[in-house]
Write an enzyme that holds these catalytic residues in place. Structure first.
Site, PDB file in Angstrom:
ATOM      1  N   GLU A 181       0.785  -1.314   0.056  1.00  0.00           N
ATOM      2  CA  GLU A 181      -0.182   0.005  -0.044  1.00  0.00           C
ATOM      3  C   GLU A 181       0.709   1.328   0.021  1.00  0.00           C
ATOM      4  O   GLU A 181       1.695   1.512   0.589  1.00  0.00           O
ATOM      5  CB  GLU A 181      -0.949  -0.069   1.193  1.00  0.00           C
ATOM      6  CG  GLU A 181      -2.005   1.088   1.304  1.00  0.00           C
ATOM      7  CD  GLU A 181      -2.728   1.374   0.154  1.00  0.00           C
ATOM      8  OE1 GLU A 181      -3.306   0.411  -0.355  1.00  0.00           O
ATOM      9  OE2 GLU A 181      -2.838   2.649  -0.272  1.00  0.00           O
TER      10      GLU A 181
ATOM     11  N   THR B  70      -6.146   2.719  -5.272  1.00  0.00           N
ATOM     12  CA  THR B  70      -6.067   1.301  -4.983  1.00  0.00           C
ATOM     13  C   THR B  70      -6.952   0.760  -6.240  1.00  0.00           C
ATOM     14  O   THR B  70      -6.268  -0.427  -6.755  1.00  0.00           O
ATOM     15  CB  THR B  70      -6.279   0.897  -3.780  1.00  0.00           C
ATOM     16  OG1 THR B  70      -5.486   1.427  -2.783  1.00  0.00           O
ATOM     17  CG2 THR B  70      -6.356  -0.650  -3.566  1.00  0.00           C
TER      18      THR B  70
ATOM     19  N   HIS C  54      -0.609   3.303   4.831  1.00  0.00           N
ATOM     20  CA  HIS C  54      -1.756   4.196   4.315  1.00  0.00           C
ATOM     21  C   HIS C  54      -1.838   5.603   5.090  1.00  0.00           C
ATOM     22  O   HIS C  54      -1.724   5.454   6.314  1.00  0.00           O
ATOM     23  CB  HIS C  54      -3.050   3.530   4.246  1.00  0.00           C
ATOM     24  CG  HIS C  54      -3.958   4.211   3.330  1.00  0.00           C
ATOM     25  ND1 HIS C  54      -4.640   5.180   3.476  1.00  0.00           N
ATOM     26  CD2 HIS C  54      -4.697   3.932   1.949  1.00  0.00           C
ATOM     27  CE1 HIS C  54      -5.533   5.726   2.595  1.00  0.00           C
ATOM     28  NE2 HIS C  54      -5.513   4.799   1.827  1.00  0.00           N
TER      29      HIS C  54
ATOM     30  N   ASP D 274       1.122   0.409  -5.018  1.00  0.00           N
ATOM     31  CA  ASP D 274      -0.074   0.908  -6.024  1.00  0.00           C
ATOM     32  C   ASP D 274      -0.152   2.211  -6.494  1.00  0.00           C
ATOM     33  O   ASP D 274      -0.379   2.526  -7.542  1.00  0.00           O
ATOM     34  CB  ASP D 274      -1.516   0.568  -5.091  1.00  0.00           C
ATOM     35  CG  ASP D 274      -1.619   1.200  -3.799  1.00  0.00           C
ATOM     36  OD1 ASP D 274      -0.464   1.676  -3.478  1.00  0.00           O
ATOM     37  OD2 ASP D 274      -2.729   1.443  -3.573  1.00  0.00           O
ATOM     38  N   HIS D 275       0.605   3.172  -5.691  1.00  0.00           N
ATOM     39  CA  HIS D 275       0.645   4.542  -5.755  1.00  0.00           C
ATOM     40  C   HIS D 275       1.309   5.330  -4.769  1.00  0.00           C
ATOM     41  O   HIS D 275       1.954   4.720  -3.868  1.00  0.00           O
ATOM     42  CB  HIS D 275      -0.768   5.099  -5.994  1.00  0.00           C
ATOM     43  CG  HIS D 275      -1.631   4.897  -4.698  1.00  0.00           C
ATOM     44  ND1 HIS D 275      -1.498   5.395  -3.762  1.00  0.00           N
ATOM     45  CD2 HIS D 275      -2.696   4.059  -4.454  1.00  0.00           C
ATOM     46  CE1 HIS D 275      -2.226   5.111  -2.712  1.00  0.00           C
ATOM     47  NE2 HIS D 275      -3.058   4.151  -3.147  1.00  0.00           N
TER      48      HIS D 275
HETATM   49  C1  GP9 Z   1      -9.031   0.429   1.247  1.00  0.00           C
HETATM   50  C2  GP9 Z   1      -7.668   0.499   0.696  1.00  0.00           C
HETATM   51  C3  GP9 Z   1      -7.450   1.943   0.278  1.00  0.00           C
HETATM   52  O1  GP9 Z   1      -9.609  -0.813   1.358  1.00  0.00           O
HETATM   53  O2  GP9 Z   1      -7.573  -0.162  -0.205  1.00  0.00           O
HETATM   54  O3  GP9 Z   1      -7.623   2.454  -0.810  1.00  0.00           O
HETATM   55  P1  GP9 Z   1      -6.906   3.766  -1.279  1.00  0.00           P
HETATM   56  O4  GP9 Z   1      -7.185   4.902  -0.506  1.00  0.00           O
HETATM   57  O5  GP9 Z   1      -5.527   3.647  -1.146  1.00  0.00           O
HETATM   58  O6  GP9 Z   1      -7.360   3.881  -2.641  1.00  0.00           O
HETATM   59 MN    MN Z   2      -3.942   2.513  -2.237  1.00  0.00          MN
END
Ligand code: GP9
Ligand code: MN
Length: 427
Positions: free
Chosen positions: A38, A82, A198, A257-258
């Site tokens: 993440e 995500t 996150h 992911d980002h």
């Molecule tokens: C929540 C998680 C976060 O289930 O995958 O998503 P994001 O905020 O990174 O798009």
């Molecule tokens: Mn994410």
């Protein structure tokens, strides 16, 4: 309209990249782990704070002789964050210019996603994530993608102290996921989506095991602490993989992911990167995220090919020995000699080995030098731009028009999402 499919098929036919004999089928028949890191950016790899590595285990994994580690791999997400990454990784379709394709189209559209493709090759398919099943419409979308199992927060024992932010802490998540993994018939395709790293990078005191950075930007400084925690969680999971032998009979794929640190934090980014000022070029390069493929026996090394999340599925299918000749996928195999190194950002900006374009400004990718293009450079840039714009809009047409319902690749059986319930019956 069904006929819209024709122009897309024609475009893709001219943009295929053949598999590379050096890599084709090298992971055939193995289990597949997709480990979603993440908000994890590439700059964290081998990065040190006070002389200490932030992510020693990931660094070792990246440099393992059986790991291909990419160092010019970009995230290509937009507002869907995500969910955009998931859409690209498992479908090789771009996220949408606005909103989240999983949320808006995940339930009703037809897909030919990685889990469905692999299920039909005899794989068991399962997604794991410590947040509620409805987030990003995963529960519904995963059925359209053909996931047999979705272990969401409902499948994990939870206590207030087990969670932080959006859900289960990564160490608990990995540990408890193992109980389910154990029961999956092999070969399996398992995607594990981590969560603790996150925004806002919160962690309970007893889990903090690393110094924060000292940029003075409160949003940025704890980022390395949760990244370090994620690294420790991954280390524990690796122990499990080694102990059970899964390390040897699996292909293990890691990706970020980002970004974790958004463009609004230029002064802090400058300090982290030890630079005086940050240009738009630097911010574009800051969008690099890890992409690593480990498989015992694979010839590893750091690979400098330019690519992004859209390219993952064709790359993995070739490694698994699938020729992948007639699917609708917009990326190309990163390991192919014909791989397309023009990396599209969702807003139409791009990076290629030669040029980095942000808005109307063009930089040389190698040096970061801003240029006023010569006539011949401008011609080249226009042609790249034209390619990027066409590709993004064709991908959007597939999703907006639900075009995959009009085209079924040879040998592929359309998914019936009613086949899946994700009800917990094992209590
Ligand atoms: C929540 C998680 C976060 O289930 O995958 O998503 P994001 O905020 O990174 O798009
Ligand atoms: Mn994410």
């Amino acid at each position: 309209k069904a006929s819209d499919m024709n122009s897309i098929l024609k475009y893709l036919k001219n943009n295929r990249a053949a598999s590379n004999i050096k890599y084709f089928g090298k992971a055939k028949g193995k289990n597949v782990f997709i480990i979603h890191l993440e908000s994890f950016q590439q700059f964290l790899i081998d990065y040190k704070v006070n002389g200490k590595e932030v992510t020693p285990t990931l660094n070792k994994f990246y440099h393992n002789k059986n790991t291909i580690g990419f160092d010019n791999f970009y995230n290509q997400v937009a507002q869907g964050k995500t969910s955009d990454a998931e859409m690209m990784l498992e479908n090789s379709l771009y996220g949408l210019p606005q909103g989240s394709a999983m949320t808006t189209y995940g339930s009703q559209n037809t897909f030919q996603a990685a889990p469905a493709i692999l299920d039909q090759k005899g794989y068991t398919t399962a997604a794991f994530h410590g947040d509620v099943p409805s987030f990003w419409n995963r529960d519904s979308t995963y059925k359209s993608w053909g996931y047999e199992y979705f272990f969401s927060s409902e499948y994990y024992k939870t206590k207030p102290s087990y969670s932080v932010g959006y859900g289960l802490k990564d160490k608990i998540f990995f540990k408890d996921s193992a109980n389910y993994l154990q029961q999956l018939p092999q070969p399996f395709y398992a995607k594990l989506i981590t969560l603790t790293n996150h925004y806002p990078y919160e962690l309970d005191k007893q889990n903090i095991d690393f110094p924060a950075t000292k940029t003075g930007d409160k949003t940025v400084d704890p980022y390395v602490q949760t990244a370090h925690y994620l690294d420790e969680a991954f280390a524990e999971f690796m122990q499990y993989l080694k102990k059970t032998g899964l390390m040897d009979n699996s292909m293990i794929v890691l990706y970020g992911d980002h970004y974790g640190i958004s463009n609004n934090h230029r002064p802090a980014i400058a300090q982290l990167l030890h630079k005086k000022t940050i240009t738009s070029y630097d911010l574009a390069q800051f969008q690099k995220v890890p992409f690593m493929i480990y498989s015992k026996g694979l010839k590893g090394g750091i690979n400098h090919t330019y690519g992004g999340e859209i390219d993952v599925l064709p790359t993995l299918l070739h490694l698994l020995g699938d020729n992948n000749n007639n699917t609708i996928q917009f990326g190309t195999d990163l390991l192919s000699k014909q791989h397309d190194q023009r990396v599209a950002f969702r807003n139409g900006d791009f990076v290629t080995p030669k040029y980095t374009k942000v808005g109307s400004t063009v930089y040389l990718t190698k040096t970061g030098k801003k240029i006023t293009p010569t006539t011949s450079q401008q011609k080249e840039i226009n042609s790249i731009q034209n390619h990027i714009t066409t590709e993004l809009s064709l991908s959007d047409r597939v999703i907006y028009g639900d075009l995959l319902r009009f085209y079924t690749p040879k040998g592929f059986k359309p998914v019936d999402s009613k086949d899946f319930t994700y009800k917990y019956t094992n209590a």
